[in-house]
Structures are given as C-alpha cells and as structure tokens.
Motif scaffolding. Structure first.
Motif, PDB file in Angstrom:
ATOM      1  N   ASN A 199     -13.093 -36.372  30.759  1.00 53.97           N
ATOM      2  CA  ASN A 199     -12.716 -37.327  31.800  1.00 53.97           C
ATOM      3  C   ASN A 199     -11.197 -37.451  31.865  1.00 53.97           C
ATOM      4  O   ASN A 199     -10.552 -37.776  30.859  1.00 53.97           O
ATOM      5  N   LEU A 200     -10.628 -37.192  33.034  1.00 53.08           N
ATOM      6  CA  LEU A 200      -9.176 -37.231  33.194  1.00 53.08           C
ATOM      7  C   LEU A 200      -8.657 -38.665  33.129  1.00 53.08           C
ATOM      8  O   LEU A 200      -9.283 -39.588  33.662  1.00 53.08           O
ATOM      9  N   THR A 202      -5.958 -39.652  34.630  1.00 54.48           N
ATOM     10  CA  THR A 202      -5.562 -39.907  36.014  1.00 54.48           C
ATOM     11  C   THR A 202      -6.284 -38.902  36.897  1.00 54.48           C
ATOM     12  O   THR A 202      -6.087 -37.692  36.763  1.00 54.48           O
ATOM     13  N   ALA A 203      -7.129 -39.409  37.769  1.00 60.60           N
ATOM     14  CA  ALA A 203      -7.926 -38.519  38.619  1.00 60.60           C
ATOM     15  C   ALA A 203      -7.028 -37.698  39.532  1.00 60.60           C
ATOM     16  O   ALA A 203      -6.153 -38.237  40.215  1.00 60.60           O
ATOM     17  N   ASP A 204      -7.235 -36.379  39.529  1.00 59.30           N
ATOM     18  CA  ASP A 204      -6.453 -35.493  40.378  1.00 59.30           C
ATOM     19  C   ASP A 204      -7.206 -34.163  40.498  1.00 59.30           C
ATOM     20  O   ASP A 204      -7.573 -33.555  39.485  1.00 59.30           O
ATOM     21  N   ALA A 208      -7.743 -31.237  37.519  1.00 59.17           N
ATOM     22  CA  ALA A 208      -9.098 -30.875  37.091  1.00 59.17           C
ATOM     23  C   ALA A 208      -9.337 -29.381  37.264  1.00 59.17           C
ATOM     24  O   ALA A 208      -9.923 -28.717  36.393  1.00 59.17           O
ATOM     25  N   ASP A 228     -15.509 -33.119  39.640  1.00 57.96           N
ATOM     26  CA  ASP A 228     -14.804 -33.846  40.686  1.00 57.96           C
ATOM     27  C   ASP A 228     -13.367 -34.014  40.237  1.00 57.96           C
ATOM     28  O   ASP A 228     -12.913 -33.345  39.306  1.00 57.96           O
ATOM     29  N   SER A 229     -12.651 -34.914  40.884  1.00 60.93           N
ATOM     30  CA  SER A 229     -11.236 -35.088  40.545  1.00 60.93           C
ATOM     31  C   SER A 229     -11.020 -35.784  39.208  1.00 60.93           C
ATOM     32  O   SER A 229      -9.893 -35.811  38.707  1.00 60.93           O
ATOM     33  N   ALA A 230     -12.074 -36.355  38.619  1.00 61.74           N
ATOM     34  CA  ALA A 230     -11.900 -37.140  37.399  1.00 61.74           C
ATOM     35  C   ALA A 230     -12.634 -36.569  36.206  1.00 61.74           C
ATOM     36  O   ALA A 230     -12.540 -37.136  35.112  1.00 61.74           O
ATOM     37  N   SER A 231     -13.387 -35.477  36.342  1.00 62.10           N
ATOM     38  CA  SER A 231     -14.169 -34.982  35.213  1.00 62.10           C
ATOM     39  C   SER A 231     -14.334 -33.474  35.292  1.00 62.10           C
ATOM     40  O   SER A 231     -14.412 -32.898  36.386  1.00 62.10           O
TER      41      SER A 231
END
Length: 375
Positions: A199-200, A202-204, A208, A228-231
């Motif tokens: 899991n990031l 900061t979602a990006d 990712a 997705d942008s967060a995992s």
C-alpha cells in the motif's frame, strides 16, 4: 610528457564514466520500503484506565473528581480492605489517569512497550507518581498488555501561597519507558500465504506502475501487478521464512516516485503557506493594497474664566485618519512558475495573510493551476 598525457586521458575516461553512470541511474530514487507499507502489517492502539499514587499533594481533589475515590475503593476491596460507606477518603496523593500505548506488529507476549499516562481529573502534577497495575485494551475490548511503573514527567510546575505560579511544559502527563508488558499477540495475514499487498503512502498511478515494473524487472514478469493508484499486489512464496527474505529484497529496490501534484497548502491559523514546485498560474494582474484607520484620543482641559463659578472640565477630542498604503500591482504572464510568484509577492511586502488572500483570489479567477488546500 607522456605520463602527463596518460594521466589526463585517465581523468577524462573517469569523468565520462561518471557522467554515463549518472545518466543510467535514476534521479532522486527512493527505496520501496520508504514508499509503501505492507498490507496487514500494522500497529494497534491500546487504551486503559488506572491510578497514579505517591504524589506530593498534587493529586486529584476528590470532592471534584469522585471517580478517583471510587477507583481506589474498588482496588482496596480486591485486597480485602473495605472502606465504610459513611467514610469518604480525602485523597491528595492519587490521580486518575488514562493510559495509551501502541502495540507494534508481530509483537509477542513478554515484550515491553512504552506507555503514555495523562491525568483526566484536576491533578496539578503527576511527577514522581507510580502507576498501579492497569490493563490495556484494544478496539475489540480484549486485554493485550498490562501497564505499571514510575511515571517520567518532562514538565515542571510550582505555585506559591500568594497564587503566583510558574509552569514549564505540561506536568499532568508523562511516559513510562518499557512500562507495558504484552500479554497477547495480534494475528496477522503475513504468514497465511497468497499475494502480499503493498500500500503506497501517497497514492499515485505513476509510482504504483514504477514499483510494479521494478519488481517484475528483478523477479520476472507477472510477479507484481499495480491494482490501483494506492496498492500493488505481489506474488510471494508460501514458506514464511522465504517470504521474509523475499520481501526484504523487494523493499531494498529503488524506484523514482512520480511527480507530486500541483498543490498549495494554506494554514489559516498560523499563516503558513506551502507552494509546490509544479504550481503554475495563468495570465493575471493582482493589485495589493491595505487600508489603515488610525484613531487618536487627545483630551483637552477647559478652564473657567477668572472669578466665575464655572468648573474645570475635561473635553474629549478624537482625531480619525484614514490612509491607504501599498497600492501595488503586479502582473503574471501565462505559465508563471513558483519562483516568479514568490519573487513578486516578496517585492510588494505581502504578509502571510495577504498571500493567502491573493492565492484564494487567483484560484477563484481560474488563474491558479493547482489544488488549493486550506487546513
């Protein structure tokens, strides 16, 4: 002469090699361990209630905090001491406190954790107090740790008989290093097999994708998949010992994260303004000025005439002046960068509050090409 030429050629070859290496290596690369958190590997919050005793007269005033006396009576009953119903102990050396701690992931029974103790009554200070054995519970109501020990307080407070007092920091809360003993561990899904989710922080989407690309490049295609942008889902060995070494290798990989979004952070309480490096503004003209109103009181004394029956009186006299200073105006061209914004605002001498107003006006006009976040 030949030796000098050979030395120069060696220096040139070294410089070329360094430049080539700098071109190959990613700029500003971060380790994956600094960009993500492993799914299921998390800490848990614990909370409890207890009594701190042994205070030097700085405990709770029991007339205003009756729960302290009630807690003490309940504790004494467990040791076979019954307080008569018509007796109300007047305590000065005890204080009711809340106890908080953080249970780290993979913590095992018998390990020690630090706990924080804070007064919930009207105790003036818990310096020098001793926390009695208190259970610490999780969100599910189960006991996971037991806390006890001497409270370490970093603040100091003193008060004289005249009412004057001096206080440095806060003396109504403190810590007990290693004061909590873990009694129960929390089950995790790390050793259950299957994919591991990264899991990031900061979602990006860019970050990712680059993490999945770096893992696939080192462990083979199909090992990682950006969900997705967060995992990012990563296939892992079934053996727990192999999963540990395998994950440590993945966390050591370096990835260049994606560029941060254009964002302006404004703290209206402190006047702090943080502008990202990619913030741009469109063509706009900004006028900056301030109106100052000054009111001064100059009372005058009115004396009666000679041999008259009048009385000396004070006649109020007010002077009001209005001035408008700083009628500055500056213009932004299309695609103006952060440096130009800061330079223009500094030249007109805008305060943080004025800068906040300017940024809000630019956002409303559509000239600010960034997200404006007010905290």
């Amino acid at each position: 002469m030949n030796a000098v030429a050979s030395r120069l050629r060696a220096i040139v070859r070294t410089a070329v090699a360094v430049l080539a290496l700098g071109a190959i290596l990613p700029a500003h690369a971060d380790r994956i361990r600094d960009l993500v958190q492993v799914g299921g590997v998390r800490s848990n919050q614990l909370v409890g209630y207890g009594l701190v005793v042994g205070l030097d007269g700085s405990g709770d005033q029991t007339s205003q905090a009756p729960f302290t006396t009630q807690s003490l009576e309940n504790m004494l009953q467990q040791f076979g001491v019954n307080v008569p119903a018509n007796v109300r102990p007047q305590l000065k050396n005890a204080a009711a406190v809340t106890i908080t701690a953080e249970l780290p992931p993979f913590a095992k029974p018998g390990q020690r954790i630090d706990v924080t103790v804070a007064s919930i009554g009207n105790a003036k200070s818990i310096r020098g107090g001793e926390l009695l054995m208190s259970p610490l519970k999780g969100a599910d109501g189960q006991i996971y740790a037991i806390a006890q020990g001497s409270v370490v307080v970093g603040g100091v407070s003193a008060q004289g008989r005249s009412g004057s007092s001096v206080q440095v920091n806060i003396s109504a809360s403190g810590r007990i290093p290693g004061g909590g003993s873990i009694e129960r561990s929390v089950a995790t899904s790390f050793d259950k097999g299957g994919d591991i989710m990264l899991n990031l922080n900061t979602a990006d989407f860019t970050t990712a994708a680059r993490i999945a690309e770096a893992v696939n490049r080192n462990f083979g295609s199909g090992t990682a998949n950006a969900v997705d942008s967060a995992s990012v889902a990563v296939r892992a060995p079934m053996d727990p010992s192999q999963r540990v070494s395998w994950l440590s290798t993945i966390q050591a990989l370096e990835v260049t994260p994606g560029d941060a979004p254009a964002r302006v952070i404004v703290n209206s309480r402190t006047g702090t303004v943080v502008i990202g490096s990619d913030v741009k503004v469109g063509a706009a003209a900004v006028a900056h000025g301030s109106i100052q109103v000054t009111i001064s009181e100059q009372p005058q004394v009115s004396q009666p005439g000679a041999f008259s029956r009048g009385q000396t009186a004070v006649v109020p006299s007010s002077q009001v002046a209005v001035s408008e200073d700083g009628g500055h105006m500056f213009k932004f061209g299309p695609g103006t960068s952060l440096d130009a914004i800061v330079r223009a605002v500094n030249q007109v001498g805008a305060s943080p509050s004025d800068l906040i107003s300017i940024l809000q006006a630019l956002k409303e006009s559509g000239a600010l090409r960034a997200e404006l976040v007010v905290i």
